[in-house]
Design a protein around this motif. Structure first.
Motif, mmCIF file in Angstrom:
data_model
loop_
_atom_site.group_PDB
_atom_site.id
_atom_site.type_symbol
_atom_site.label_atom_id
_atom_site.label_comp_id
_atom_site.label_asym_id
_atom_site.label_seq_id
_atom_site.Cartn_x
_atom_site.Cartn_y
_atom_site.Cartn_z
ATOM 1 N N GLU A 21 24.166 5.435 8.585
ATOM 2 C CA GLU A 21 23.495 6.465 9.370
ATOM 3 C C GLU A 21 22.043 6.131 9.688
ATOM 4 O O GLU A 21 21.407 6.843 10.443
ATOM 5 C CB GLU A 21 23.568 7.814 8.653
ATOM 6 N N SER A 22 21.514 5.055 9.149
ATOM 7 C CA SER A 22 20.112 4.737 9.373
ATOM 8 C C SER A 22 19.886 3.898 10.634
ATOM 9 O O SER A 22 18.761 3.763 11.085
ATOM 10 C CB SER A 22 19.531 3.999 8.167
ATOM 11 N N ARG A 23 20.967 3.355 11.210
ATOM 12 C CA ARG A 23 20.862 2.516 12.404
ATOM 13 C C ARG A 23 21.960 2.892 13.395
ATOM 14 O O ARG A 23 22.984 3.411 13.030
ATOM 15 C CB ARG A 23 20.989 1.037 12.054
ATOM 16 N N GLY A 24 21.704 2.570 14.662
ATOM 17 C CA GLY A 24 22.694 2.862 15.693
ATOM 18 C C GLY A 24 22.468 1.999 16.917
ATOM 19 O O GLY A 24 21.645 1.074 16.924
ATOM 20 N N THR A 25 23.190 2.311 17.973
ATOM 21 C CA THR A 25 23.130 1.579 19.228
ATOM 22 C C THR A 25 22.592 2.494 20.320
ATOM 23 O O THR A 25 22.998 3.648 20.419
ATOM 24 C CB THR A 25 24.530 1.081 19.633
ATOM 25 N N VAL A 26 21.700 1.958 21.125
ATOM 26 C CA VAL A 26 21.186 2.675 22.287
ATOM 27 C C VAL A 26 21.748 1.982 23.519
ATOM 28 O O VAL A 26 21.678 0.761 23.643
ATOM 29 C CB VAL A 26 19.649 2.664 22.329
ATOM 30 N N SER A 27 22.318 2.765 24.417
ATOM 31 C CA SER A 27 22.862 2.232 25.658
ATOM 32 C C SER A 27 22.128 2.891 26.822
ATOM 33 O O SER A 27 22.014 4.110 26.876
ATOM 34 C CB SER A 27 24.361 2.548 25.744
ATOM 35 N N ILE A 28 21.641 2.068 27.730
ATOM 36 C CA ILE A 28 20.970 2.568 28.931
ATOM 37 C C ILE A 28 21.752 2.018 30.118
ATOM 38 O O ILE A 28 21.984 0.812 30.210
ATOM 39 C CB ILE A 28 19.501 2.122 28.979
ATOM 40 N N ALA A 29 22.171 2.913 31.017
ATOM 41 C CA ALA A 29 23.021 2.489 32.126
ATOM 42 C C ALA A 29 22.592 3.154 33.425
ATOM 43 O O ALA A 29 21.988 4.226 33.410
ATOM 44 C CB ALA A 29 24.476 2.837 31.823
ATOM 45 N N TRP A 30 22.917 2.500 34.529
ATOM 46 C CA TRP A 30 22.648 3.059 35.844
ATOM 47 C C TRP A 30 23.640 2.485 36.827
ATOM 48 O O TRP A 30 24.274 1.464 36.575
ATOM 49 C CB TRP A 30 21.207 2.794 36.287
ATOM 50 N N ARG A 31 23.782 3.174 37.940
ATOM 51 C CA ARG A 31 24.729 2.743 38.976
ATOM 52 C C ARG A 31 24.284 1.432 39.604
ATOM 53 O O ARG A 31 23.106 1.184 39.780
ATOM 54 C CB ARG A 31 24.863 3.791 40.060
ATOM 55 N N GLY A 32 25.274 0.631 39.959
ATOM 56 C CA GLY A 32 25.005 -0.638 40.616
ATOM 57 C C GLY A 32 25.322 -0.533 42.095
ATOM 58 O O GLY A 32 25.612 0.543 42.612
ATOM 59 N N PRO A 33 25.298 -1.659 42.784
ATOM 60 C CA PRO A 33 25.616 -1.668 44.215
ATOM 61 C C PRO A 33 27.116 -1.472 44.453
ATOM 62 O O PRO A 33 27.914 -1.472 43.519
ATOM 63 C CB PRO A 33 25.176 -3.057 44.664
ATOM 64 N N MET A 34 27.473 -1.313 45.697
ATOM 65 C CA MET A 34 28.881 -1.183 46.078
ATOM 66 C C MET A 34 29.612 -2.486 45.743
ATOM 67 O O MET A 34 29.023 -3.555 45.698
ATOM 68 C CB MET A 34 29.007 -0.888 47.580
ATOM 69 N N SER A 35 30.906 -2.388 45.522
ATOM 70 C CA SER A 35 31.697 -3.541 45.087
ATOM 71 C C SER A 35 31.719 -4.681 46.103
ATOM 72 O O SER A 35 31.871 -5.836 45.720
ATOM 73 C CB SER A 35 33.126 -3.107 44.763
ATOM 74 N N ASP A 36 31.562 -4.379 47.383
ATOM 75 C CA ASP A 36 31.623 -5.440 48.392
ATOM 76 C C ASP A 36 30.294 -6.192 48.550
ATOM 77 O O ASP A 36 30.205 -7.138 49.316
ATOM 78 C CB ASP A 36 32.081 -4.878 49.733
ATOM 79 N N GLN A 37 29.297 -5.837 47.798
ATOM 80 C CA GLN A 37 27.999 -6.516 47.855
ATOM 81 C C GLN A 37 27.947 -7.625 46.799
ATOM 82 O O GLN A 37 27.175 -7.592 45.843
ATOM 83 C CB GLN A 37 26.867 -5.505 47.666
ATOM 84 N N PRO A 76 23.454 -7.269 27.940
ATOM 85 C CA PRO A 76 23.799 -6.618 29.203
ATOM 86 C C PRO A 76 25.312 -6.492 29.352
ATOM 87 O O PRO A 76 26.085 -7.241 28.747
ATOM 88 C CB PRO A 76 23.244 -7.580 30.247
ATOM 89 N N ALA A 77 25.722 -5.536 30.166
ATOM 90 C CA ALA A 77 27.134 -5.362 30.520
ATOM 91 C C ALA A 77 27.178 -4.771 31.919
ATOM 92 O O ALA A 77 26.233 -4.123 32.353
ATOM 93 C CB ALA A 77 27.832 -4.441 29.531
ATOM 94 N N HIS A 78 28.264 -4.995 32.623
ATOM 95 C CA HIS A 78 28.449 -4.349 33.922
ATOM 96 C C HIS A 78 29.928 -4.329 34.273
ATOM 97 O O HIS A 78 30.716 -5.125 33.756
ATOM 98 C CB HIS A 78 27.642 -5.049 35.022
ATOM 99 N N GLU A 79 30.264 -3.399 35.106
ATOM 100 C CA GLU A 79 31.619 -3.286 35.644
ATOM 101 C C GLU A 79 31.489 -3.069 37.137
ATOM 102 O O GLU A 79 30.586 -2.363 37.593
ATOM 103 C CB GLU A 79 32.375 -2.116 35.018
ATOM 104 N N VAL A 80 32.396 -3.646 37.891
ATOM 105 C CA VAL A 80 32.387 -3.482 39.337
ATOM 106 C C VAL A 80 33.582 -2.625 39.727
ATOM 107 O O VAL A 80 34.731 -3.024 39.576
ATOM 108 C CB VAL A 80 32.469 -4.852 40.054
ATOM 109 N N PHE A 81 33.292 -1.432 40.164
ATOM 110 C CA PHE A 81 34.286 -0.530 40.738
ATOM 111 C C PHE A 81 33.866 -0.335 42.191
ATOM 112 O O PHE A 81 33.099 -1.141 42.710
ATOM 113 C CB PHE A 81 34.301 0.812 39.987
#
Length: 111
Positions: A21-37, A76-81
């Motif tokens: 309980e003394s440590r954890g993970t922070v995730s910061i995410a935001w939308r990316g460009p359109m899939s065709d870019q 880093p991580a990303h997904e393209v939808f």
């Protein structure tokens, strides 16, 4: 000209049970460009590699390889939808220091 949005978004906090309980993970995410870019996705992927890939990378130096580390790793991580997203994971952050991650990230990126 881009107008500044006056509405402040509160970060979403999701707590998961864990033995540690003394440590954890922070995730910061935001939308990316359109899939065709495709070229934009490739450029962003190269940028995240530069920012996080080694001990000499800017985000690793600022968060991990420093006198007062804020976390054990930045990934880093990303997904393209149709519209994808980009995400940064900050691992092994002390729970009492989690609120320091986002402001420090933006300070480093703007520097």
């Amino acid at each position: 000209e881009i107008e500044k949005d006056e509405k402040k978004e509160k970060p979403l906090e999701i707590f998961f049970p864990t033995e540690e309980e003394s440590r954890g993970t922070v995730s910061i995410a935001w939308r990316g460009p359109m899939s065709d870019q495709r070229s934009t996705w490739i450029n962003l992927s190269l940028l995240w590699t530069y920012l996080t890939d080694s001990a000499a990378s800017p985000l690793q130096k600022a968060f991990v390889e420093c006198d007062d580390p804020l976390c054990a790793g930045v990934y880093p991580a990303h997904e393209v939808f149709t519209v994808g997203y980009h995400q940064l994971w900050f691992t092994e952050v002390e729970t009492e220091r989690m609120e320091e991650v986002a402001p420090k990230l933006f300070d480093v990126l703007l520097d």
